[in-house]
Scaffold this active site. Structure first.
Site, PDB file in Angstrom:
ATOM      1  N   GLU A 198     -14.201  -8.261  -2.397  1.00 45.34           N
ATOM      2  CA  GLU A 198     -14.848  -9.458  -1.872  1.00 45.34           C
ATOM      3  C   GLU A 198     -16.349  -9.330  -2.110  1.00 45.34           C
ATOM      4  O   GLU A 198     -17.058  -8.632  -1.388  1.00 45.34           O
ATOM      5  CB  GLU A 198     -14.532  -9.672  -0.386  1.00 45.34           C
ATOM      6  CG  GLU A 198     -13.070 -10.020  -0.142  1.00 45.34           C
ATOM      7  CD  GLU A 198     -12.786 -10.520   1.272  1.00 45.34           C
ATOM      8  OE1 GLU A 198     -13.757 -10.634   2.068  1.00 45.34           O
ATOM      9  OE2 GLU A 198     -11.617 -10.794   1.573  1.00 45.34           O
ATOM     10  N   GLU A 251      -7.897  -6.241   5.167  1.00 47.21           N
ATOM     11  CA  GLU A 251      -9.011  -5.849   6.026  1.00 47.21           C
ATOM     12  C   GLU A 251      -8.507  -5.140   7.284  1.00 47.21           C
ATOM     13  O   GLU A 251      -8.983  -5.395   8.394  1.00 47.21           O
ATOM     14  CB  GLU A 251      -9.849  -7.084   6.396  1.00 47.21           C
ATOM     15  CG  GLU A 251     -10.496  -7.736   5.184  1.00 47.21           C
ATOM     16  CD  GLU A 251     -11.253  -9.012   5.513  1.00 47.21           C
ATOM     17  OE1 GLU A 251     -10.917  -9.665   6.523  1.00 47.21           O
ATOM     18  OE2 GLU A 251     -12.166  -9.358   4.763  1.00 47.21           O
TER      19      GLU A 251
END
Length: 621
Positions: free
Chosen positions: A267, A183
């Site tokens: 995700e 991320e």
């Protein structure tokens, strides 16, 4: 690019479950021609995230079989650096930390493995997976093109490779992909003070460290699709987090990946994270089932984050930060409203997803395994009690002219008692603007109030008489794991203590209460007289109980204040009356036939207790 046939893709899904990833047979996994290829055949990744560190190792196989029973063919896991290197150079890959064994079991169960080693992982985990002691290294700046930091990330990645390198598919193991950082685009968007060029240098160096260590399976990155500009890195497949617009997913991936896929939502959120003092987040099972079907119909691979959350045992839970709350500590439970519950149970969401997947795969989806047996213990007598303030008086002290942080005391987690004697009276407003994170304040052993970073409650009125002692018991509730504030993560009292506008200096004493193991106290019998005398003092209760049979259970803490619990020497986590969580999960493998011991550190103790009980059903909201 011509769209490949979805039917052809699912036909080859059979290979992923029929193939057992044993060390005796090498296979090949590639990202090529816009597809995931297993031994040259197109395959889709139906993955679920599940973290070994949040599950007792005795239950790993059961939980992986639960995933297979839902129709998944892949398991993804973060690797938690601080879980394996609690002190510089002291590594632990044993027991619940035996990552290689977790991966081997996944392979034996016919599952492919996606490894997410960070070194930053977020994950609602303490400090986002970074070891706390990095903050004590001179000249080190985390998550930057910083030579000192990169020295330590290189050591970590090389040590990790020693554990799991031979478990890559290129060497006959089940690991098919490795994530480069995590991320990072999100972090880039929040750290505008750092030039984009430096961000990209750092990200490229982490990718190179993985390659230099020996990781030679395909790499990927993981970000929101709108963050690919900062997070994507050359030579790694960009995957999208939480992407619901499939057309946008494909368009964005094409932009950063040579005009082609494959396409993956790394995700896919079937639930969401939860904080103390906030409502528990629930996500509709039907909504998730519909989105799962949409991904399957459009040849989008996915990874449920989380498919099974497990538990933040001990002091492993992290925290978030926003403008409303200076800290948002995460619950002990990491149930996440996931398809597989915290205790490993089938849920309606599990059944809904399973029914969808079975429609689209060509292999037989097995039945899920039986749930772990559950027991109830109606009453556990708490026969002993101890005064933590009195106990602290017998422990070694660190003296300084002002309060020291946890890091300055070389203490990772737990509690520190800050004390100072006053030979002259003083009254007014007590201010601790640098409280990290929660404090109970005493004058001459009498509780006079609480300070709390979550509620931005940093001051209170205080009256200290002549020849009195001020005691401030401070708790570290977990370091921030996400966003720009991750670089500000020291704990304890990190600013001057001020009373009536005066900075209180000189003769501070600090007693360290790390609670890294069951505290050895000078116990009294928990009689009504002793209990009443210790009312509103920080105390430790102890009790024993006998079991003829073991099983999972849930400790009912709904009538308690705030603290932690040890079962047979294992810290099972925090409780706090603000909720929403009211029970603590006790895995049956941590209980034993015969005598068991429970120890509860209760910080507030507003109502003395004589017993505690367990129930068969958790209360999380």
């Amino acid at each position: 690019m011509e769209k490949r046939s979805f039917n052809l893709c699912v036909l080859f899904l059979l290979l992923t479950t029929a193939f057992t990833f044993a060390q005796t047979k090498k296979s090949e996994f590639e990202i090529k021609d816009g597809q995931f290829l297993l031994n040259g055949k197109a395959v889709s990744l139906l993955s679920g995230e599940m973290h070994y560190s949040r599950i007792p190792h005795q239950y790993w196989r059961h939980r992986l079989q639960m995933m297979k029973g839902m129709g998944l063919n892949t398991v993804a896991t973060y690797v938690f650096w601080n879980f394996h290197e609690p002190e510089p150079g002291k590594w632990d890959f044993s027991g619940d930390r035996n990552l290689a064994e977790y991966i081997r079991i996944a392979g034996e169960e016919g599952m492919m493995v996606i490894l997410r080693p960070g070194p930053y992982v977020c994950a609602e985990w303490e400090f986002g997976g970074y070891p706390w002691w990095l903050q004590n290294v001179e000249g080190l700046e985390i998550r930057r093109d910083n030579p000192v930091f990169l020295h330590y990330t290189d050591l970590y990645i090389k040590r990790l490779y020693q554990e799991v390198g031979d478990l890559q598919i290129t060497k006959g193991g089940p690991i098919i992909m490795v994530q480069a950082e995590n991320e990072f685009g999100s972090y880039v968007s929040q750290r505008k003070d750092i030039p984009l060029e430096e961000h990209r240098r750092y990200n490229a160096k982490i990718k190179q460290q993985l390659a230099d260590a020996g990781f030679n399976v395909p790499l990927f990155t993981s970000d929101g699709s709108w963050l690919f500009e900062g997070g994507a890195t050359e030579g790694a497949l960009p995957t999208a987090n939480g992407e619901s617009n499939i057309a946008n997913l494909k368009k964005t991936v094409n932009q950063y990946h040579n005009g082609e896929g494959p396409y993956m939502v790394a995700e896919f959120y079937p639930g969401w994270l939860d904080h103390w003092a906030e409502p528990f987040q629930l996500v509709s099972a039907s909504k998730i089932a519909r989105k799962t079907e949409e991904y399957l119909q459009n040849d989008v691979s996915f990874n449920f984050y989380m498919v099974h959350g497990g538990t933040n045992f001990g002091f492993t839970s992290g925290a978030n930060y926003n403008e409303e709350h200076d800290i948002q500590p995460d619950l002990t439970s990491y149930d996440y409203d996931a398809p597989i519950s915290e205790a490993g149970w089938v849920t309606p969401k599990y059944d809904s997803i399973r029914n969808v997947i079975k429609k689209y795969v060509s292999y037989s989806v097995p039945e899920p395994p039986e749930a772990i047996p559950v027991i109830e213990i109606p009453s556990i007598p708490l026969t002993k009690i101890a005064d933590v303030l009195r106990y602290s008086g017998t422990q070694p002290k660190v003296q300084n002219s002002g309060p020291l942080t946890f890091e300055q005391l070389n203490q990772p987690y737990g509690y520190v008692l800050y004390e100072r004697n006053f030979n002259q009276p003083i009254s007014g407003t007590l201010e601790i603007k640098g409280l990290r994170d929660y404090a109970v304040v005493y004058v001459n052993g009498k509780q006079i109030g609480e300070l709390n970073r979550y509620f931005k409650n940093y001051n209170m009125e205080i009256d200290i008489p002549f020849n009195a002692k001020l005691s401030i018991l401070v708790e570290n509730m977990g370091r921030i794991n996400y966003g720009a504030q991750i670089i500000h993560n020291t704990k304890g009292i990190i600013s001057p203590v001020i009373i009536n506008g005066i900075e209180i200096e000189g003769d501070w004493e600090m007693t360290q209460l790390p609670m890294n193991q069951t505290p050895q106290m000078n116990f009294l019998n928990n009689t009504p007289a002793n209990a009443q005398a210790l009312s509103k003092k920080p105390v430790v209760y102890e009790g024993t109980f006998q079991l003829k049979e073991t099983g999972d259970t849930f400790l009912d803490m709904s009538k308690w204040g705030k603290g932690i619990v040890f079962i047979n020497g294992i810290n099972i986590g925090r409780y706090w009356h603000v909720g929403p969580q009211q029970t603590l999960y006790i895995p049956g493998v941590w209980l034993k036939k015969g005598e068991n011991t429970i120890v509860i550190f209760e910080q507030l103790n507003k109502e003395p207790k004589t017993e505690v009980r367990t129930v068969k059903t958790p209360v999380l909201y």
